[in-house]
Design a protein around this motif. Structure first.
Motif, short mmCIF file in Angstrom:
data_model
loop_
_atom_site.label_atom_id
_atom_site.label_comp_id
_atom_site.label_asym_id
_atom_site.label_seq_id
_atom_site.Cartn_x
_atom_site.Cartn_y
_atom_site.Cartn_z
N THR A 55 0.95 -1.24 0.02
CA THR A 55 0.01 0.09 -0.23
C THR A 55 0.95 1.35 -0.04
OG1 THR A 55 -1.40 -0.94 1.03
CG2 THR A 55 -1.55 0.88 1.34
N VAL A 56 0.37 2.23 -0.82
CA VAL A 56 1.69 3.24 -0.86
C VAL A 56 0.93 3.85 -1.01
CG1 VAL A 56 3.47 4.27 -3.26
CG2 VAL A 56 3.14 1.98 -2.43
N ASP A 57 0.65 5.56 0.07
CA ASP A 57 0.25 6.66 0.00
C ASP A 57 1.20 8.09 -0.44
OD1 ASP A 57 -2.66 6.26 0.85
OD2 ASP A 57 -1.75 5.79 2.95
N VAL A 58 1.12 8.30 -1.45
CA VAL A 58 1.84 9.35 -1.69
C VAL A 58 0.88 10.73 -1.58
CG1 VAL A 58 2.88 11.27 -3.33
CG2 VAL A 58 2.89 8.79 -3.97
N LEU A 59 1.62 11.62 -0.57
CA LEU A 59 1.08 12.36 0.50
C LEU A 59 0.58 14.06 -0.30
CD1 LEU A 59 2.43 11.81 4.04
CD2 LEU A 59 0.33 11.13 3.28
#
Lengths: 116, 116, 116, 116
Positions: free
Chosen positions: D57-61
């Motif tokens: 899971t990747v969250d680019v903020l």
């Protein structure tokens, strides 16, 4: 007017390829004042392998590396702000000279001159 | 004769930067037929962020990815042989069109036309 | 049973980080027999900057580089098949040794031993 | 005492490889608030191709990307400070969970738990 590219335009295209390659291949590399010299040499010799690339000079700036260091770990990651680069590209007798330098706080890739 | 670069030469330099960036940022990315679409979109949208880059089209070729796969692991790494790329760069009214395509078994970055 | 990681498990995690970093930072680098030595040194010194990384040895294999070369251009791109790597990681007194070697035609990153 | 690695240690080694790969493959990618979603998806789907990697899971903020932007150009380059990542690795029945998060201003790759 749409034209097939001239030799001078091809030289500039090739110069751009080398700059984009250099930057995106090596940006992010862990670097400290102990490893600046070997990184400079490897970057220059690597990119000089590419077609039409006559010479590459890379200076990884020790003082900026030292300033950028995460002091807990003792290293940082290579960015455009930590190096100066000059290249000479030759394509069918046309010489394109390029340079990466800081401008207004950002590293800028510049086409300096085209000689034919 | 050494001259300051023309707008058309600058456009070609910028076009080259985008190509070198695209290739050396994303080559090596793990890819399988299940992840080709998301990779195409991310590459195109990422490079379109760069200055003067009006449009990028990336086709990661499912059949070539399938052929290149290490069958034990089910994936391969992105190379120039597995994708086709087209870009349109605009610099001060000059439009440069570029394309990456296979030639004699090697992926070649080509400057196709310069329009001013 | 879910447990907080042991020091030995942390050492192995750190060893893996270094291997993934090394591979994905440097794969794709243009290389020829003329630039293998500088690339080996830069890779080793760069990754040794990372935390807990005591030593890195990189052999870029000249004969395999020569075999892989695109003869028109005189260079190829670095892949796992063109190098051998050994690393020693130390984390809280635990020593993890790792190695990248070819197995069945594919480069494999291997955790060789854990010593505490 | 030197031992052959356990399955739990192998799971941790594999988890580290994925983290190093993810970081050094994608750090440096041009990113703006318009391209965060496609980049997250491509990173996750790409790394999930790797062996033993069950989920990424990747969250680019978006807010940090907006803050980091070079306002002249409208984009920045992906760094560890701009994303949060979670991964689940399964190796021979052992589950390793990892997370990248900021600590004291630096992105840290953490092995969170090992379950067997």
């Amino acid at each position: 007017m749409t034209d097939a590219p001239t030799d001078a335009q091809q030289a500039c295209f090739e110069a751009g390829i080398k700059f984009g390659s250099l930057y995106h291949q090596f940006a992010g590399t862990p670097v400290s004042p102990d490893s600046t010299r070997s990184l400079e040499t490897a970057i220059a010799e690597s990119i000089e392998n590419q077609p039409y690339c006559e010479s590459v000079t890379v200076d990884v700036l020790d003082d900026r590396v030292a300033d950028a260091i995460d002091h807990e770990n003792g290293y940082t990651e290579l960015t455009g702000a930590l190096m100066e680069v000059e290249m000479r590209i030759e394509y069918e007798g046309v010489v394109a000279r390029t340079r990466m330098e800081m401008e207004d706080g950002y590293p800028l890739m510049k086409l300096q001159s085209v000689e034919q």
